[in-house]
Design an enzyme around this catalytic site. Structure first.
Site, PDB file in Angstrom:
ATOM      1  N   LYS A   1       4.722  -8.778   9.896  1.00  0.00           N
ATOM      2  CA  LYS A   1       3.560  -9.396  10.528  1.00  0.00           C
ATOM      3  C   LYS A   1       3.685  -9.411  12.053  1.00  0.00           C
ATOM      4  O   LYS A   1       4.767  -9.301  12.620  1.00  0.00           O
ATOM      5  CB  LYS A   1       3.369 -10.820   9.991  1.00  0.00           C
ATOM      6  CG  LYS A   1       2.953 -10.894   8.517  1.00  0.00           C
ATOM      7  CD  LYS A   1       1.523 -10.433   8.298  1.00  0.00           C
ATOM      8  CE  LYS A   1       1.137 -10.323   6.831  1.00  0.00           C
ATOM      9  NZ  LYS A   1       1.016 -11.614   6.166  1.00  0.00           N
TER      10      LYS A   1
ATOM     11  N   ARG B   1       6.776 -11.802  -0.346  1.00  0.00           N
ATOM     12  CA  ARG B   1       6.081 -10.515  -0.499  1.00  0.00           C
ATOM     13  C   ARG B   1       6.484  -9.618   0.669  1.00  0.00           C
ATOM     14  O   ARG B   1       6.203  -9.946   1.832  1.00  0.00           O
ATOM     15  CB  ARG B   1       4.573 -10.754  -0.530  1.00  0.00           C
ATOM     16  CG  ARG B   1       3.711  -9.530  -0.764  1.00  0.00           C
ATOM     17  CD  ARG B   1       2.241  -9.937  -0.840  1.00  0.00           C
ATOM     18  NE  ARG B   1       1.387  -8.782  -1.084  1.00  0.00           N
ATOM     19  CZ  ARG B   1       0.892  -7.987  -0.141  1.00  0.00           C
ATOM     20  NH1 ARG B   1       1.183  -8.221   1.135  1.00  0.00           N
ATOM     21  NH2 ARG B   1       0.119  -6.963  -0.453  1.00  0.00           N
TER      22      ARG B   1
END
Length: 302
Positions: free
Chosen positions: A225, A266
């Site tokens: 991210k 995840r």
């Protein structure tokens, strides 16, 4: 010490934080778009993720990166259903990453055992009822809008960010339950990177244990991210580290999530995170055993 999360009914108990491997069957996902668009290559990649330590594989046919536009329903189905069917046939625990009720139902029929909806049922009014019919676990992520607009939806109040996000997720849960979803089916996700700034992501990652108030398993998706890329920016240029060079930081985030009781993380690259959560689980077990031993000794002295 934070209590370990237990899985929803019908899913294995790994005795530790699980690892969900990401399989993007898309041409435009932010860090691996186009790599696994061919169904055969996608199946090979899913099996490789399992071999590297993934407990389950999350198959998605529509990018949710900032700015991504939606694909037609038929195209999403064509991308994911053959891959899900073959992975399930080979014994892989498969999750489908979709915001469409029709795709979710077709995926479950093909062998998927979890529906992972980044909109938490908000993008498609039929989703919650579809999930209720299938009876499979349902990931409800904190979500404020589609990828084309989420970067404009990062305004929160001046108070407690974590409490505000939790409150919004609680309303999503209430809507799902009102539509017939059994609360025991639900997994929650704080939605790192979705309608969040870097500061928001760090604040949420620092207080994942606060999510225990919802009484539901927690899925955390820090993989590659922006908040990690910005943290690791080139000191000379200020350019964020490229997405595919953020996997070590992803593994560090995974173990921090595991230590705060996450049910699963995840991630794009599995091995480092799979190793990390196993180290955390072993340390947790050793600390628990040591605490029980000290307690027993104290009782004997008393």
């Amino acid at each position: 010490m934070t209590t370990r999360a237990y899985p929803p009914p019908g899913l294995p108990d790994w005795g530790r934080c699980g690892v969900m491997g990401i399989l993007n069957v898309t041409p435009d996902s932010f860090s691996d778009g186009g790599h696994w668009l061919d169904a055969g290559l996608a199946v090979e990649r899913g099996l490789a993720l399992v071999a590297e330590g993934a407990d389950l594989v999350d198959v998605g046919g529509e990018s949710t990166r900032p700015g991504a536009r939606r694909v037609p329903e038929a195209e999403e189905l064509d991308r994911v259903i053959p891959v899900i069917r073959e992975l399930a046939r080979q014994g892989v625990l498969v999750s489908v990453d979709t915001m469409r009720a029709s795709v979710a139902e077709a995926a479950v029929q093909a062998g998927a055992r979890i529906v992972n909806d980044v909109s938490g049922g908000q993008a498609d009014p039929a989703m919650a009822k579809a999930v209720a019919r299938t009876g499979v676990p349902f990931v409800v992520m904190h979500w404020r809008g589609q990828s084309t607009e989420m970067d404009r939806l990062t305004e929160y109040g001046d108070g407690d960010l974590v409490a505000e996000v939790l409150g919004e997720v609680e309303r999503q849960l209430d809507a799902a339950v009102a539509a017939g979803v059994d609360p025991a089916q639900i997994i929650v996700d704080p939605g790192l990177g979705f309608a969040k700034t870097r500061e928001h992501d760090w604040a949420l990652l620092a207080e994942l244990d606060a999510w225990s108030v919802l009484g539901r398993p927690l899925l955390v998706g820090p993989s590659r991210k922006r908040f990690l890329g910005e943290l690791l920016a080139d000191p000379a240029t200020g350019e964020p580290r490229p997405a595919r060079a953020r996997d070590d930081a992803t593994a560090a985030s995974a173990v921090l999530a595991a230590a705060q009781g996450a049910w699963a993380v995840r991630v794009h690259e599995v091995r480092a995170s799979a190793d990390a959560v196993r180290v955390e689980a072993e340390l947790r077990a050793r600390r628990l055993a040591a605490g029980q031993l000290r307690s027993g000794r104290s009782g004997e002295r008393g």
